[in-house]
Design a protein around this motif. Structure first.
Motif, PDB file in Angstrom:
ATOM      1  N   LEU A  15       0.859  -1.176   0.000  1.00 30.89           N
ATOM      2  CA  LEU A  15       0.000   0.000   0.000  1.00 30.89           C
ATOM      3  C   LEU A  15       0.897   1.228   0.000  1.00 30.89           C
ATOM      4  CD1 LEU A  15      -2.389  -1.110   2.887  1.00 30.89           C
ATOM      5  CD2 LEU A  15      -2.850  -1.255   0.436  1.00 30.89           C
ATOM      6  N   VAL A  16       0.459   2.313  -0.642  1.00 30.69           N
ATOM      7  CA  VAL A  16       1.217   3.559  -0.663  1.00 30.69           C
ATOM      8  C   VAL A  16       0.321   4.678  -0.164  1.00 30.69           C
ATOM      9  CG1 VAL A  16       2.456   5.228  -2.097  1.00 30.69           C
ATOM     10  CG2 VAL A  16       2.599   2.784  -2.618  1.00 30.69           C
ATOM     11  N   ASP A  17       0.804   5.413   0.841  1.00 35.82           N
ATOM     12  CA  ASP A  17       0.118   6.591   1.361  1.00 35.82           C
ATOM     13  C   ASP A  17       0.969   7.796   0.995  1.00 35.82           C
ATOM     14  OD1 ASP A  17      -1.091   8.616   2.770  1.00 35.82           O
ATOM     15  OD2 ASP A  17      -1.048   7.607   4.696  1.00 35.82           O
ATOM     16  N   LEU A  18       0.441   8.683   0.156  1.00 32.87           N
ATOM     17  CA  LEU A  18       1.196   9.847  -0.302  1.00 32.87           C
ATOM     18  C   LEU A  18       1.216  10.983   0.715  1.00 32.87           C
ATOM     19  CD1 LEU A  18       0.156  10.005  -4.056  1.00 32.87           C
ATOM     20  CD2 LEU A  18       2.318   9.218  -3.087  1.00 32.87           C
ATOM     21  N   GLY A  19       0.590  10.802   1.865  1.00 32.12           N
ATOM     22  CA  GLY A  19       0.627  11.821   2.897  1.00 32.12           C
ATOM     23  C   GLY A  19      -0.029  13.119   2.484  1.00 32.12           C
ATOM     24  N   ASP A  20      -1.070  13.027   1.632  1.00 29.57           N
ATOM     25  CA  ASP A  20      -1.702  14.242   1.123  1.00 29.57           C
ATOM     26  C   ASP A  20      -2.740  14.832   2.062  1.00 29.57           C
ATOM     27  OD1 ASP A  20      -3.701  12.360   0.779  1.00 29.57           O
ATOM     28  OD2 ASP A  20      -3.824  12.571  -1.386  1.00 29.57           O
ATOM     29  N   GLY A  21      -3.141  14.090   3.088  1.00 29.76           N
ATOM     30  CA  GLY A  21      -4.130  14.601   4.025  1.00 29.76           C
ATOM     31  C   GLY A  21      -5.553  14.559   3.490  1.00 29.76           C
ATOM     32  N   VAL A  22      -5.723  14.191   2.211  1.00 30.19           N
ATOM     33  CA  VAL A  22      -7.052  14.125   1.604  1.00 30.19           C
ATOM     34  C   VAL A  22      -7.667  12.757   1.852  1.00 30.19           C
ATOM     35  CG1 VAL A  22      -8.340  14.272  -0.561  1.00 30.19           C
ATOM     36  CG2 VAL A  22      -6.431  15.818  -0.138  1.00 30.19           C
ATOM     37  N   THR A  23      -6.898  11.720   1.562  1.00 28.16           N
ATOM     38  CA  THR A  23      -7.380  10.365   1.801  1.00 28.16           C
ATOM     39  C   THR A  23      -6.874   9.901   3.158  1.00 28.16           C
ATOM     40  OG1 THR A  23      -5.449   9.444   0.691  1.00 28.16           O
ATOM     41  CG2 THR A  23      -7.410   9.754  -0.647  1.00 28.16           C
ATOM     42  N   GLU A  24      -7.689   9.176   3.863  1.00 31.32           N
ATOM     43  CA  GLU A  24      -7.279   8.643   5.155  1.00 31.32           C
ATOM     44  C   GLU A  24      -6.619   7.298   4.926  1.00 31.32           C
ATOM     45  OE1 GLU A  24      -9.421   7.170   9.206  1.00 31.32           O
ATOM     46  OE2 GLU A  24     -10.123   9.031   8.329  1.00 31.32           O
ATOM     47  N   GLY A  25      -5.315   7.242   5.124  1.00 31.02           N
ATOM     48  CA  GLY A  25      -4.570   6.016   4.895  1.00 31.02           C
ATOM     49  C   GLY A  25      -4.188   5.871   3.437  1.00 31.02           C
ATOM     50  N   PRO A  26      -3.760   4.661   3.048  1.00 35.73           N
ATOM     51  CA  PRO A  26      -3.296   4.445   1.674  1.00 35.73           C
ATOM     52  C   PRO A  26      -4.432   4.591   0.683  1.00 35.73           C
ATOM     53  CG  PRO A  26      -2.657   2.646   3.121  1.00 35.73           C
ATOM     54  CD  PRO A  26      -3.601   3.499   3.887  1.00 35.73           C
ATOM     55  N   GLY A  27      -4.241   5.432  -0.308  1.00 30.90           N
ATOM     56  CA  GLY A  27      -5.268   5.606  -1.316  1.00 30.90           C
ATOM     57  C   GLY A  27      -4.682   5.793  -2.690  1.00 30.90           C
ATOM     58  N   ALA A  28      -3.425   5.456  -2.866  1.00 28.42           N
ATOM     59  CA  ALA A  28      -2.764   5.772  -4.116  1.00 28.42           C
ATOM     60  C   ALA A  28      -2.939   4.696  -5.175  1.00 28.42           C
ATOM     61  CB  ALA A  28      -1.281   6.025  -3.868  1.00 28.42           C
ATOM     62  N   GLY A  29      -2.987   3.428  -4.822  1.00 30.65           N
ATOM     63  CA  GLY A  29      -3.212   2.361  -5.784  1.00 30.65           C
ATOM     64  C   GLY A  29      -2.118   2.205  -6.816  1.00 30.65           C
ATOM     65  N   PHE A  30      -0.865   2.221  -6.414  1.00 33.80           N
ATOM     66  CA  PHE A  30       0.229   2.071  -7.362  1.00 33.80           C
ATOM     67  C   PHE A  30       0.487   0.605  -7.653  1.00 33.80           C
ATOM     68  CE2 PHE A  30       0.947   6.312  -5.853  1.00 33.80           C
ATOM     69  CZ  PHE A  30       1.278   6.979  -7.024  1.00 33.80           C
ATOM     70  N   GLN A  31       0.905   0.348  -8.882  1.00 32.09           N
ATOM     71  CA  GLN A  31       1.208  -1.003  -9.335  1.00 32.09           C
ATOM     72  C   GLN A  31       2.643  -1.377  -9.006  1.00 32.09           C
ATOM     73  OE1 GLN A  31       0.452  -1.526 -13.487  1.00 32.09           O
ATOM     74  NE2 GLN A  31       1.848  -3.231 -13.676  1.00 32.09           N
ATOM     75  N   GLU A  32       3.527  -0.391  -9.020  1.00 32.35           N
ATOM     76  CA  GLU A  32       4.946  -0.686  -8.824  1.00 32.35           C
ATOM     77  C   GLU A  32       5.611   0.439  -8.041  1.00 32.35           C
ATOM     78  OE1 GLU A  32       8.882  -0.919 -11.651  1.00 32.35           O
ATOM     79  OE2 GLU A  32       6.987  -1.617 -12.484  1.00 32.35           O
ATOM     80  N   VAL A  33       6.450   0.070  -7.093  1.00 35.75           N
ATOM     81  CA  VAL A  33       7.295   1.004  -6.350  1.00 35.75           C
ATOM     82  C   VAL A  33       8.713   0.457  -6.438  1.00 35.75           C
ATOM     83  CG1 VAL A  33       7.798   2.034  -4.106  1.00 35.75           C
ATOM     84  CG2 VAL A  33       5.423   1.562  -4.735  1.00 35.75           C
ATOM     85  N   SER A  34       9.644   1.248  -6.975  1.00 39.62           N
ATOM     86  CA  SER A  34      11.007   0.751  -7.108  1.00 39.62           C
ATOM     87  C   SER A  34      12.010   1.811  -6.681  1.00 39.62           C
ATOM     88  CB  SER A  34      11.286   0.310  -8.550  1.00 39.62           C
ATOM     89  OG  SER A  34      11.131   1.394  -9.432  1.00 39.62           O
ATOM     90  N   GLY A  35      13.154   1.358  -6.236  1.00 38.99           N
ATOM     91  CA  GLY A  35      14.254   2.253  -5.902  1.00 38.99           C
ATOM     92  C   GLY A  35      14.295   2.719  -4.464  1.00 38.99           C
ATOM     93  N   VAL A  36      13.488   2.155  -3.568  1.00 41.38           N
ATOM     94  CA  VAL A  36      13.537   2.575  -2.170  1.00 41.38           C
ATOM     95  C   VAL A  36      14.880   2.145  -1.595  1.00 41.38           C
ATOM     96  CG1 VAL A  36      12.510   2.322   0.113  1.00 41.38           C
ATOM     97  CG2 VAL A  36      11.037   2.359  -1.896  1.00 41.38           C
ATOM     98  N   GLY A  37      15.663   3.093  -1.121  1.00 42.29           N
ATOM     99  CA  GLY A  37      16.970   2.738  -0.575  1.00 42.29           C
ATOM    100  C   GLY A  37      17.725   3.945  -0.075  1.00 42.29           C
TER     101      GLY A  37
END
Length: 150
Positions: A15-37
């Protein structure tokens, strides 16, 4: 809180939460997240009067890698609005983006990555091809200052 086990977790359980304050909790619905490091640079130093013929390794600066998020185009403008906020110089636009890995039945979060003081640095839509049957994709690249894991 990280959960340790013998077998790695499979994809499609995050799950991805963009921290936008609009949606409560994860609301982004991304298929792929890469490069976290992140990486910590190391400097080499040797005193001129050192009796050892070797260098000392000194811990340097912390650097975070850029993260790429991909999803199908869904017609929402929240990512564009965030990018517009940043490119217009709004320093209040920095956010904490949270990526959570869930177990296979999605009943609990097993690991969390927090990208502190994140900002979008690139947004790409497409490619668009009317002859194909592929889903139209959009890509967001984030720069952030610090990685924390829970």
């Amino acid at each position: 809180m990280a959960v340790e086990r013998e077998r790695p977790y499979v994809q499609f359980n995050f799950l991805v939460d963009l921290g936008d304050g609009v949606t409560e909790g994860p609301g982004a619905g991304f298929q792929e997240v890469s490069g976290v490091g992140m990486e910590v640079t190391v400097s080499e130093y040797r005193n001129g009067n050192s009796k050892e013929n070797s260098v000392q390794k000194i811990t340097g600066m912390n650097k975070s890698t850029d993260v790429t998020l991909k999803r199908g185009v869904i017609g929402k403008l929240n990512l564009y609005k965030w990018l517009d906020q940043i490119r217009n110089g709004d320093q209040a636009g920095l956010r904490t983006v949270t990526v959570q890995l869930q177990n296979e039945d999605h009943s609990e979060v097993v690991q969390t990555w927090k990208l502190l003081r994140a900002r979008p640095m690139k947004h790409t839509s497409g490619p668009f091809n009317a002859k194909g049957t592929d889903v139209a994709m959009e890509e967001l690249v984030l720069a952030y200052e610090r990685l924390e894991m829970e």
